[in-house]
Design a protein around this motif. Sequence first.
Motif, PDB file in Angstrom:
ATOM      1  N   ARG A   1      -3.732  -8.854 -29.312  1.00 29.05           N
ATOM      2  CA  ARG A   1      -3.821  -7.650 -28.476  1.00 29.05           C
ATOM      3  C   ARG A   1      -2.884  -6.555 -28.974  1.00 29.05           C
ATOM      4  NH1 ARG A   1      -1.367  -5.234 -24.567  1.00 29.05           N
ATOM      5  NH2 ARG A   1       0.267  -6.810 -24.414  1.00 29.05           N
ATOM      6  N   VAL A   2      -1.644  -6.924 -29.276  1.00 32.64           N
ATOM      7  CA  VAL A   2      -0.675  -5.901 -29.675  1.00 32.64           C
ATOM      8  C   VAL A   2      -1.044  -5.304 -31.033  1.00 32.64           C
ATOM      9  CG1 VAL A   2       1.737  -5.535 -30.340  1.00 32.64           C
ATOM     10  CG2 VAL A   2       1.186  -6.818 -28.258  1.00 32.64           C
ATOM     11  N   ILE A   3      -1.435  -6.153 -31.981  1.00 28.99           N
ATOM     12  CA  ILE A   3      -1.787  -5.630 -33.306  1.00 28.99           C
ATOM     13  C   ILE A   3      -3.221  -5.104 -33.318  1.00 28.99           C
ATOM     14  CG2 ILE A   3      -2.024  -6.176 -35.770  1.00 28.99           C
ATOM     15  CD1 ILE A   3      -0.007  -8.514 -35.206  1.00 28.99           C
ATOM     16  N   GLY A   4      -4.140  -5.879 -32.758  1.00 32.27           N
ATOM     17  CA  GLY A   4      -5.562  -5.562 -32.887  1.00 32.27           C
ATOM     18  C   GLY A   4      -6.141  -4.727 -31.770  1.00 32.27           C
ATOM     19  N   GLY A   5      -5.420  -4.588 -30.658  1.00 34.54           N
ATOM     20  CA  GLY A   5      -5.908  -3.773 -29.546  1.00 34.54           C
ATOM     21  C   GLY A   5      -6.529  -4.596 -28.432  1.00 34.54           C
ATOM     22  N   ARG A   6      -7.163  -5.712 -28.790  1.00 33.40           N
ATOM     23  CA  ARG A   6      -7.672  -6.620 -27.751  1.00 33.40           C
ATOM     24  C   ARG A   6      -7.863  -8.007 -28.359  1.00 33.40           C
ATOM     25  NH1 ARG A   6     -13.553  -3.688 -26.860  1.00 33.40           N
ATOM     26  NH2 ARG A   6     -14.284  -3.888 -28.995  1.00 33.40           N
ATOM     27  N   GLU A   7      -8.093  -8.986 -27.475  1.00 30.49           N
ATOM     28  CA  GLU A   7      -8.122 -10.382 -27.903  1.00 30.49           C
ATOM     29  C   GLU A   7      -9.415 -10.729 -28.638  1.00 30.49           C
ATOM     30  OE1 GLU A   7      -7.574  -9.197 -24.913  1.00 30.49           O
ATOM     31  OE2 GLU A   7      -5.818 -10.091 -23.979  1.00 30.49           O
ATOM     32  N   VAL A   8     -10.543 -10.341 -28.057  1.00 28.74           N
ATOM     33  CA  VAL A   8     -11.833 -10.635 -28.672  1.00 28.74           C
ATOM     34  C   VAL A   8     -12.327  -9.349 -29.347  1.00 28.74           C
ATOM     35  CG1 VAL A   8     -14.215 -11.349 -28.246  1.00 28.74           C
ATOM     36  CG2 VAL A   8     -12.354 -12.391 -26.929  1.00 28.74           C
ATOM     37  N   HIS A   9     -12.772  -9.463 -30.577  1.00 28.58           N
ATOM     38  CA  HIS A   9     -13.227  -8.311 -31.364  1.00 28.58           C
ATOM     39  C   HIS A   9     -12.197  -7.181 -31.392  1.00 28.58           C
ATOM     40  CE1 HIS A   9     -16.684 -10.671 -31.576  1.00 28.58           C
ATOM     41  NE2 HIS A   9     -17.314 -10.238 -30.504  1.00 28.58           N
ATOM     42  N   PRO A  10     -11.046  -7.454 -31.992  1.00 28.17           N
ATOM     43  CA  PRO A  10     -10.001  -6.429 -32.115  1.00 28.17           C
ATOM     44  C   PRO A  10     -10.544  -5.170 -32.800  1.00 28.17           C
ATOM     45  CG  PRO A  10      -9.185  -8.561 -32.866  1.00 28.17           C
ATOM     46  CD  PRO A  10     -10.658  -8.730 -32.622  1.00 28.17           C
ATOM     47  N   VAL A  11     -10.010  -4.023 -32.408  1.00 32.01           N
ATOM     48  CA  VAL A  11     -10.517  -2.754 -32.950  1.00 32.01           C
ATOM     49  C   VAL A  11      -9.652  -2.230 -34.088  1.00 32.01           C
ATOM     50  CG1 VAL A  11     -11.556  -2.144 -30.730  1.00 32.01           C
ATOM     51  CG2 VAL A  11      -9.259  -1.310 -31.265  1.00 32.01           C
TER      52      VAL A  11
END
Lengths: 430, 260
Positions: free
Chosen positions: A151-161
């Motif tokens: 979440r912190v790096i990718g923006g969300r847990e599933v299908h990071p943006v």
Amino acid sequence: MSETREIRTDYLARVEGEGAMLVRVRGGELEEVQFKIFEPPRFFEALLRGRRFTEAPDITARICGICPIAYMASSAQAMERLCGVELTEPVRLLRRLVYCGEWIESHVLHVVMLHLPDFLGYDGAVELARDRRDLVELALRLKKTGNELMRVIGGREVHPVNFRVGGFYRAPTAAELRELVPELEWAREAARELVRIVGALEFPDYERDYVFVALRQPGEYAIERGRIASSTGLDIDVSEYERHFTETHVARSNALHSSLDGVGAYLVGPLARYALNYEELSDEAKAAAEEAGLGQVCRNPFQSIVVRAVETLYAVEEALRIIASYERPSEPAVECAPRAGTGHGCTEAPRGICWHRYALDAEGFILDAKIVPPTAQNQRSIEEDLVGVVRDRLELPDEELAHVCEQAIRNYDPCISCATHFLRFEVIRE
Amino acid sequence: MTSVGSKPKLAVWKFASCDGCQLTFLDCEDELLAMAEGMEIAYFPEATSAEVEGPYDVSLVEGSITTAHDAERIHEIREQSRLLVTIGACATSGGIQALRNVADVREWIPLVYATPGFISTLETSTPIADHVQVDLELRGCPISKSQLVETVSALLNARRPRIPTTSVCVECKARGTPCVAVAEGTPCLGPVTQSGCGAICPAYGRGCYGCFGPMESPNMAALARQWRELGVENADLVRALRTFNANAPAFRDASAELTR
């Protein structure tokens, strides 16, 4: 002996996706075993054609909601190699860090919520929580630690943006990552505890002399890069994969079976990584593995649950190491200019190597794509395990046999969720 | 349907999908056990081998319809469900696999989805609502955790869930994210995309890619104009609209218009 017995479990629970299994016993002899995956009707390789090379990570992520980073990382790597671009070291480490997050959330999901109920005699984690709430709460919090990295790096847990060809859209600040440290430190203890818990389980007596295949990268437990290596001495660049591995269409199933030329079935995933890269594990992970009764190679697939827990511990420690030395890169990504040609990528998804190949035209449009997910590669190995497991246990009543077979399939954490499949279990005794 | 004193029965069903939306349920690490206490998880094969027969009070449906068999199965599920909630872009619009719907010559033919019988399930990927009555739709690829928790808790308490239908722009404002289109000249689907994700893409320095699908009455013409002003070719906008919600009517029609 003309007696015919038939058992059906119409839907194998606690796997990601749906497939089918068949065990046929005639006259007291095992005649046939099939683990069937009905190939996804989602046609990713076809729908990637005509898309820009930069779109591949977001699109291929949708193959799997449990391991999207694996698809994003393999496709991005293929494009970066094709463009002749190398990630800067801090960006490469950030890739590894978010990948650690995926390993943690995926492994803990499987270990405690999908696989452990088999060993403890529960239908699932919610049922388990009625008696062992402390254990399920520990697992959920540990899983959340991995998801927090996502979440912190990718923006969300599933299908990071926040993930792109060449790196990321935005690099987190050092302060943002350091906020995760206290929870990761808790997670290190929790992961050690998890290794102890699963190490103390009773495992069916079964071993097989697998051919292991995994990435290998000197100096690190390979995750986001490396050469493809095997326990039979193979050591190749990822671009050479198709020269050594073939996929064959098996008539009775819509799935493609992978085999290593001259060898046949091979195994990817935790057992393979552990066997080929044991030396690269941290001292702490090695110590935990030893305490849990593992040697330097584990050939009992039922003990894969222990190896996953050891890898979870490693991923937590590795995340802490990366964060400790993290300095925010000046640029979150390297610009990639496309050119006509073919690029290959391969990374270690939680379930094993995830291999991609893309052909681009000079403008960067995808002409052709090929994706080989880990579960497709393990399919033959799963069937061979079933043969071994059933052959030694023909005297078991159907229900118990069905249970141990389902457990043998779950050893692989099969990720057949890439599309709609239909899993049925049947034992036919004639 | 629920007898007095008994817990509502929940079922989770899967059609063509990546499992990410039902995984979101298991990703509610802080709420999962409390939610599980408030209801009976009667059917959820990804999480449990236990299976309780229907009827069910709430069915969460993930995935799109891509086979004749599934087109039958969704009717059986509807019959057994008091409330049917679709979760995610696949179930709500057909998902990325609906790109096949606009392949080849079909690109030029406005598809009629009002009559399920018209649809060849082998050649198309269609949302659940094309086949049966749907009581509530949760958007997103994947769905938002907080919208899922809100929905489950609302349904357990017999109230209507609060799911906003405004655009992502509203969430950017609330979050204090400077507009990436205005400030950076980055093409963004935020003005036409339904909120719910928390406007994460702009917060991470990229334009919204529309994974929650079109908002209510989106101004597609204005968006196309804005993208053109930012120097985007029509073909690039068409591809941007043809991702995870390619088959959502507003995106489908606008992309068809642009290719005309």
